[in-house]
Design a protein around this motif. Sequence first.
Motif, PDB file in Angstrom:
ATOM      1  N   SER A 250      84.739 -14.137 161.808  1.00  0.00           N
ATOM      2  CA  SER A 250      85.801 -13.430 162.298  1.00  0.00           C
ATOM      3  C   SER A 250      86.048 -12.039 162.058  1.00  0.00           C
ATOM      4  O   SER A 250      85.466 -11.693 160.912  1.00  0.00           O
ATOM      5  CB  SER A 250      87.484 -13.376 162.309  1.00  0.00           C
TER       6      SER A 250
ATOM      7  N   GLU B  34      89.121  -9.853 168.389  1.00  0.00           N
ATOM      8  CA  GLU B  34      88.020 -10.725 167.914  1.00  0.00           C
ATOM      9  C   GLU B  34      87.600 -11.081 168.531  1.00  0.00           C
ATOM     10  O   GLU B  34      86.815 -11.498 170.136  1.00  0.00           O
ATOM     11  CB  GLU B  34      89.443 -12.141 167.879  1.00  0.00           C
ATOM     12  N   ARG B  35      85.765 -11.486 167.951  1.00  0.00           N
ATOM     13  CA  ARG B  35      84.480 -11.664 168.731  1.00  0.00           C
ATOM     14  C   ARG B  35      84.068 -12.536 167.489  1.00  0.00           C
ATOM     15  O   ARG B  35      83.012 -12.060 166.914  1.00  0.00           O
ATOM     16  CB  ARG B  35      83.730 -10.549 169.323  1.00  0.00           C
TER      17      ARG B  35
ATOM     18  N   GLU C 146      82.105 -15.091 167.661  1.00  0.00           N
ATOM     19  CA  GLU C 146      80.870 -15.810 168.408  1.00  0.00           C
ATOM     20  C   GLU C 146      79.800 -14.205 168.083  1.00  0.00           C
ATOM     21  O   GLU C 146      79.401 -14.342 167.339  1.00  0.00           O
ATOM     22  CB  GLU C 146      80.566 -15.163 169.983  1.00  0.00           C
ATOM     23  N   ALA C 147      79.733 -13.209 167.892  1.00  0.00           N
ATOM     24  CA  ALA C 147      79.239 -11.736 167.470  1.00  0.00           C
ATOM     25  C   ALA C 147      78.856 -12.175 166.189  1.00  0.00           C
ATOM     26  O   ALA C 147      78.444 -11.605 165.836  1.00  0.00           O
ATOM     27  CB  ALA C 147      79.663 -10.927 168.197  1.00  0.00           C
TER      28      ALA C 147
ATOM     29  N   TYR D 120      78.728 -15.965 175.288  1.00  0.00           N
ATOM     30  CA  TYR D 120      79.830 -14.932 175.231  1.00  0.00           C
ATOM     31  C   TYR D 120      80.996 -15.535 175.979  1.00  0.00           C
ATOM     32  O   TYR D 120      80.651 -15.315 177.265  1.00  0.00           O
ATOM     33  CB  TYR D 120      79.666 -14.245 174.913  1.00  0.00           C
TER      34      TYR D 120
ATOM     35  N   SER E 295      84.622 -14.735 177.193  1.00  0.00           N
ATOM     36  CA  SER E 295      85.625 -14.220 176.817  1.00  0.00           C
ATOM     37  C   SER E 295      85.815 -12.523 177.792  1.00  0.00           C
ATOM     38  O   SER E 295      86.761 -12.272 178.543  1.00  0.00           O
ATOM     39  CB  SER E 295      86.464 -13.520 175.582  1.00  0.00           C
TER      40      SER E 295
ATOM     41  N   ALA F 263      81.418  -6.656 175.936  1.00  0.00           N
ATOM     42  CA  ALA F 263      80.938  -7.163 174.396  1.00  0.00           C
ATOM     43  C   ALA F 263      80.117  -8.028 175.142  1.00  0.00           C
ATOM     44  O   ALA F 263      79.808  -8.879 173.540  1.00  0.00           O
ATOM     45  CB  ALA F 263      82.497  -7.450 173.788  1.00  0.00           C
ATOM     46  N   ALA F 264      79.938  -9.079 176.376  1.00  0.00           N
ATOM     47  CA  ALA F 264      79.249 -10.098 176.400  1.00  0.00           C
ATOM     48  C   ALA F 264      77.763 -10.345 175.956  1.00  0.00           C
ATOM     49  O   ALA F 264      76.869 -10.590 175.496  1.00  0.00           O
ATOM     50  CB  ALA F 264      79.606 -10.457 177.901  1.00  0.00           C
TER      51      ALA F 264
ATOM     52  N   THR G 160      77.212  -9.232 172.645  1.00  0.00           N
ATOM     53  CA  THR G 160      77.682 -10.677 171.538  1.00  0.00           C
ATOM     54  C   THR G 160      76.161 -11.608 172.220  1.00  0.00           C
ATOM     55  O   THR G 160      75.886 -12.415 170.964  1.00  0.00           O
ATOM     56  CB  THR G 160      78.178 -11.488 172.511  1.00  0.00           C
TER      57      THR G 160
ATOM     58  N   TYR H  86      81.837  -5.257 160.804  1.00  0.00           N
ATOM     59  CA  TYR H  86      80.743  -5.001 161.197  1.00  0.00           C
ATOM     60  C   TYR H  86      80.076  -3.957 160.482  1.00  0.00           C
ATOM     61  O   TYR H  86      78.079  -4.163 160.800  1.00  0.00           O
ATOM     62  CB  TYR H  86      81.106  -4.128 162.510  1.00  0.00           C
TER      63      TYR H  86
END
Length: 637
Positions: free
Chosen positions: A332, A344-345, A347-348, A391, A393, A397-398, A401, A608
């Motif tokens: 997370s 929150e991402r 997947e990334a 991704y 959402s 950020a799509a 990710t 990150y």
Amino acid sequence: MTANKPGAKGLPKAQALPAAPGDLGVSGVPPLAAKHVAQQGGESQAPPAGGLAGPVAVPVTGLSSSSPLPGTVPGKSLPADRSDVPVAEAIVVQPLPVRAAGAAGHAEKVKQTTGTVMPQRAGGAQGGPASQSRGLPLVAPAASGPAAARPIPVQRAGEGVPVRPAEEEEELEPQEQLKRLALTKGPPWLISLVLHMVAVLIAGLIWLPSVANRNMVDLEAVYAEELGEQLDVQPFDAVDDSSEAMQEIVAMETLPLVDDPNMAPPEVPLRPEGIGAEVFNAPVIGSPLQGRELGIKQQLLRKYGGSEITEQAVVEGLKWLARHQQKDGSWSLKGPYADGSFVERAEAATAMALLAFQGAGNTHRRGQFKENVAKGIKALMRFQDAEGNFYHSGGNAALYTQAQCTIALCELYGMTGDSALRDSAELAVKYCIEAQDAQGGWRYEKARDSDTSVTGWMVMALQSARMAGLEVPSQVLRKVELYLDHAATDEGAQYKYQPGDSEPKLSMTAEGLLCRQYLGWPRNDPRLIRGCEILLRHLPNWEERDVYYWYYATQVLHHMEGEYWDRWNEAMRELLPAKQEKQGAERGSWHPREPTMDAWGPQGGRLYVTCLSLYMLEVYYRHLPIYSPLNKLMREQ
């Protein structure tokens, strides 16, 4: 006085041969015997001209005449079965013809029975003149009738070593006979040859081990023990360059320029008219991921200036990531650690964590953190839909990710060749290609607009696919070049975030130059060199903290090697370990806002900035430098 000498070889012990010609007087009587006769008032007599006439009575001194040996009579000969014992008074000795002293080794064979002597060959028929005979009587012969006693040396009982007849010589074993024959009868050249062969064999046994070990290499890991005390090592050479058989080493400056230094030699088809090359739209690419293998990893770490400090920082960072993996295998961006992102991402976050583990050589099959990778890749593949997208959402950020997840999946497939990953990797690459904008780049949404930031991540995704042996159409890469041409400034030495922007950005310049390197710019391209000089004017500095820029600049300058890399690495390898958390729950991570705020700290959070910092510290082996001859590096390994 009686002289006691061993009997002559092959004769009864009661007889003795003179040792030399001087032992015989002119009368044929040994001097010792003549002397004894003189002492007894006797007179030596010359032998008759006819040679030996018969037996001679010899008085035996030193023995009592009153104690004759049983079975003997004074003046009589000794029985054959008692011939080895001295007798009293006198015994009758049959004369034995012998050769002159110069031919003593050729005595005739004598029968070993008492009173019998074989005829004498030298000197003609028996009765010839004694002075012309080659043999002489052992003692003076006696004339017919009583003769003066002439003593001869007689061996006392129990004294001396009996001499065995020739027939009683001990026979040698065949092997011993062969050895004796070889040593005594062998020609000198044969013996010399054998000795020289033995000497050559011994010299060979001493010399061969040194030749066998000549190409072996002993590696010694040398690490800095304190911060600031870095390695000072010579370039690694695993091949003994002193060998006369070695070909001339090709220096970096003499290597021919290539469009894509990562390309492996293509398969050349055989045609009836001969061997020729076809045009390849998607060339096969060599694998720079091999530097993560355990054996070559240590060599690359040493060659490119890593240290114990940088490696320990990597291990501590990976431990921090392992502690914060979710139960479902994902990670997370927000927590449960301190100072997470405000968005929150998952997947990334999962993809970035996997890239950190994989960059150090861990896979789902091997490595210290293989269980974390196994759980993480399963979680990542659950995020992927049937189209290959990760991704769902929305927002900006799509495609960031998507690119990060594609890199992680393709790298793991390239490192392991696990067929279970291939379909998902190919599907992810397919989605990336379909998301390319008409301008040639990518941005937030599929096939809508382009910027250098997202485009840089996508180029890395496609490059990872090629490293894993997956197909990427060449026209996709040519479109990327067109986009970069529009985003470039300073004739390609610097890059803007988007083509319409007024000024280039340092982070975009580093990202654009890395794309150019992977797309085929040669190392000596003036635009690339000028761009690298700009990067070196902005070395890592905690007061101007920007891990995003550092991450891309680290890769560009590592590929350049030489002075470019040395200057950058000297600053980077000290700064990052020094700022890593050393204690507490967050030990091994990097704080995103303290003591200085990172340029992307609030958006990315602790995970990150920690992952990007780990990528930089893994750079020594994470990717092989693309301008180094890959074959030579593998040969060094």
